[in-house]
Design an enzyme around this catalytic site. Structure first.
Site, PDB file in Angstrom:
ATOM      1  N   ASP A 129      10.190  -9.967  33.616  1.00 16.77           N
ATOM      2  CA  ASP A 129       9.995 -10.175  32.180  1.00 16.77           C
ATOM      3  C   ASP A 129      11.158  -9.562  31.396  1.00 16.77           C
ATOM      4  O   ASP A 129      11.469  -8.376  31.563  1.00 16.77           O
ATOM      5  CB  ASP A 129       8.682  -9.501  31.758  1.00 16.77           C
ATOM      6  CG  ASP A 129       8.381  -9.722  30.291  1.00 16.77           C
ATOM      7  OD1 ASP A 129       8.132 -10.870  29.914  1.00 16.77           O
ATOM      8  OD2 ASP A 129       8.408  -8.722  29.524  1.00 16.77           O
ATOM      9  N   GLU A 188      13.237 -14.067  33.859  1.00 21.70           N
ATOM     10  CA  GLU A 188      13.005 -14.698  32.554  1.00 21.70           C
ATOM     11  C   GLU A 188      14.160 -14.323  31.632  1.00 21.70           C
ATOM     12  O   GLU A 188      14.310 -13.171  31.259  1.00 21.70           O
ATOM     13  CB  GLU A 188      11.681 -14.240  31.938  1.00 21.70           C
ATOM     14  CG  GLU A 188      11.376 -14.998  30.659  1.00 21.70           C
ATOM     15  CD  GLU A 188      10.978 -14.135  29.468  1.00 21.70           C
ATOM     16  OE1 GLU A 188      10.523 -14.689  28.465  1.00 21.70           O
ATOM     17  OE2 GLU A 188      11.126 -12.897  29.532  1.00 21.70           O
TER      18      GLU A 188
HETATM   19  C1  NOJ Z   1       8.273 -12.347  27.437  1.00 19.74           C
HETATM   20  C2  NOJ Z   1       6.851 -12.749  27.643  1.00 19.74           C
HETATM   21  O1  NOJ Z   1       6.822 -14.050  28.172  1.00 19.74           O
HETATM   22  C3  NOJ Z   1       6.142 -12.636  26.326  1.00 19.74           C
HETATM   23  O2  NOJ Z   1       4.866 -13.198  26.330  1.00 19.74           O
HETATM   24  C4  NOJ Z   1       6.112 -11.181  25.955  1.00 19.74           C
HETATM   25  O3  NOJ Z   1       5.570 -11.030  24.666  1.00 19.74           O
HETATM   26  C5  NOJ Z   1       7.514 -10.566  25.958  1.00 19.74           C
HETATM   27  N1  NOJ Z   1       8.301 -10.956  27.095  1.00 19.74           N
HETATM   28  C6  NOJ Z   1       7.428  -9.076  25.960  1.00 19.74           C
HETATM   29  O4  NOJ Z   1       7.002  -8.600  27.199  1.00 19.74           O
END
Ligand code: NOJ
Ligand code: CA
Length: 552
Positions: free
Chosen positions: A199, A256
């Site tokens: 993430d 991500e």
């Molecule tokens: C990306 C995640 O997909 C999202 O849902 C989240 O709010 C942020 N990162 C923070 O962790």
């Protein structure tokens, strides 16, 4: 040599919304286990679960207060062990979300950092002096407002948070932080998971805080140049991923990288760099921007798909990643509106969803299907702002009313575009209360069109059956390993060829509401056809939202 992760179909599960088994209205890990046969039949090989760790749920699990235990609303450690065993027994794989950029403000590290400004944990987080109670700089948080929040311990310092103020960012410059985060990841690898979705990893390095976005605005400003893709991200990532690969050489690491350009996708996924195996960028989806109202923020205005823009962008991504890594192919996730709401044609609803899935998932790359997408699930429709449980909606709503929209229009725009509306309960069986998700009122509820598993299983023409056929085709060698050429075609038509040794296939989709004529393709045997085509000499006319997949 082909690895398991080169031929997978990933299914993303928002655990709170998939299947409740203990009647509390919240989906749980036991529910995921219960639905493994469904997923297997669909053609899924790998599950990615959004965060399941202990969390105050300010951001539905992305605010972690204990990485070593499961949030009690979702289940127990024994449940996750049972899930891993059940998936493996079915030849399937599990990816967990790994939240590495920040913790919850309830995490013991942050609590200690606040309680003991001179203590060991202070430096686990990012602080800046602000003696005159002035914000340290004008950088904006992704969740609105400043990235800075006063120290709850009432010193003259502020702490840094890129997302919600209850999610302080970790200081990856501190070797103790890097070590602690690696220990957590190793713990989960030792448990038997098959991979991680990293993430927000692109934000783990930040620029010097003593600088501002050079503008005249008095409002904090999103400043990716100061906190995304900075130079230490890659060295930190290589060390982290390298250490995990020593433990488990065939681990799959899915990064991500919301704002990654096609060039950065190469850096983050090039095998020599020992970072991610594959990377999600939000930049693979291209929206039409020509009908936006300039008086309103673009974020919550419905836009529609820019087919030509996406054709160019996917051509770039496919070309740059050929021979480097597999692109990640997805239409929806928990951070955006559902594809059936965002891009489907109202006139040709189901056929348009078949065309969109075919156009994307048969390309070279790893499909990620967002739970319910295979049914044509749409966004929830909330009847009031409080149901969104997200403070970004009120300012948009106020602004829309101020420039002349009715409250119904403003709400409709939010329902069509907001991420919270995309997180609704899975629909299993329309005959059961809450469509079989739970006998209790779901944790998130609004109204939505029924698109349920039971009816679609009974209908051979359904989207669900189509996804099953499509995913079976996807898993043949040609579509997992073949190379890809996207062709130049008339507007509205997306056509590409896949080729492996002596086999080749052509995928042609008319992604428009008009008939379009193209040159007849040279492959012959029809694998899939939806809609209708007519031939005349060397030309073939595709009716609106028609697709063909031909193979020789
Ligand atoms: C990306 C995640 O997909 C999202 O849902 C989240 O709010 C942020 N990162 C923070 O962790
Ligand atoms: Ca439950």
């Amino acid at each position: 040599m082909l690895k398991w992760y080169d031929q997978q179909v990933i299914y993303q599960i928002y655990p709170k919304s998939f299947q409740d088994t203990n009647q509390d209205g919240i989906g749980d890990l036991r529910g995921v286990i219960q639905r493994i046969p469904y997923l297997k039949q669909l053609g899924v090989t790998t599950i990615w679960l959004n965060p399941i760790y202990v969390s105050p749920q300010v951001d539905n699990g992305y605010d972690v207060s204990n990485y070593y235990a499961i949030d009690q609303s979702l289940g127990t450690m024994a449940d996750v062990e049972a899930l891993i065993a059940a998936l493996h027994a079915n030849g399937m794989f599990l990816l967990l979300d790994f939240v590495m950029n920040h913790t919850s403000d309830q995490h013991p590290w942050f609590q200690d950092a606040v309680a003991h400004p001179q203590g060991l944990y202070r430096d686990y987080y990012l602080w800046a002096d602000a003696p005159a109670k002035q914000l340290p700089n004008n950088w904006g948080s992704f969740f609105g407002g400043s990235v800075w929040e006063p120290d709850p311990g009432a010193t003259d310092q502020y702490y840094f948070h890129l997302f919600d103020r209850h999610m302080p960012d970790l200081n990856w410059k501190n070797p103790e932080v890097r070590h602690s985060m690696l220990e957590i990841a190793k713990f989960w690898v030792d448990k038997g998971i098959d991979g991680l979705r990293l993430d927000a990893f692109i934000h783990i390095d930040k620029a010097d805080f003593h600088q501002n976005v050079p503008n005249q605005s008095t409002e904090p400003t999103i400043a990716e140049e100061f906190y995304a893709h900075l130079p230490h991200v890659q060295p930190y990532l290589s060390k982290f991923c390298g250490a995990l690969r020593e433990l488990k050489p065939d681990i799959f690491i899915l990064g991500e990288a919301a704002s990654a350009s096609p060039e950065l996708l190469i850096d983050y996924s090039r095998p020599e760099n020992n970072q991610c195996n594959a990377v999600i960028t939000f930049r693979s989806l291209v929206d039409r921007e020509d009908q936006l109202d300039p008086q309103l923020p673009a974020e919550f205005q419905p836009k529609g798909l820019d087919v030509e823009g996406m054709k160019r962008q996917l051509t770039t991504i496919q070309t740059k990643l050929a021979g480097v890594s597999l692109p990640v192919l997805y239409w929806s996730n928990h951070d955006m509106a559902r594809v059936a709401t965002r891009y489907a044609s109202p006139q040709y609803h189901q056929r348009s969803l078949k065309c969109l899935a075919t156009m994307l998932y048969l390309q070279r790359g790893i499909p990620i299907i967002y739970y319910g997408e295979e049914l044509g699930l749409e966004n929830l429709q909330f009847s009031d702002l409080t149901s969104f449980n997200d403070w970004t909606v009120q300012p948009f709503y106020d602004r829309a009313l101020a420039v002349g929209y009715s409250s119904a229009e403003a709400l409709a725009m939010l329902n069509q575009t907001h991420k919270m509306a995309a997180r609704g309960p899975m629909q299993w069986d329309a005959k059961q209360p809450n469509t079989g998700f739970s006998p209790a009122t779901p944790w998130l509820h609004g109204t939505t069109k029924i698109a349920d598993v039971a009816s679609e299983q009974a209908d051979s023409q359904s989207l669900l059956h189509f996804y099953q056929r499509l995913l079976r085709l996807k898993q043949t060698a040609l579509f997992t390993q073949g190379n890809e050429i996207i062709q130049a075609t008339p507007a509205g038509i997306f056509r590409f060829t896949r080729q492996l040794d002596q086999t080749a296939a052509t995928v042609t989709c008319n992604l428009s509401n008009q008939p379009v004529t193209v040159m007849t393709d040279t492959t012959t045997e029809v694998q899939l056809l939806e809609g209708s085509v007519s031939h005349s000499g060397q030309q073939t006319t595709y009716q609106p939202w028609t697709l063909t997949v031909t193979q020789n």
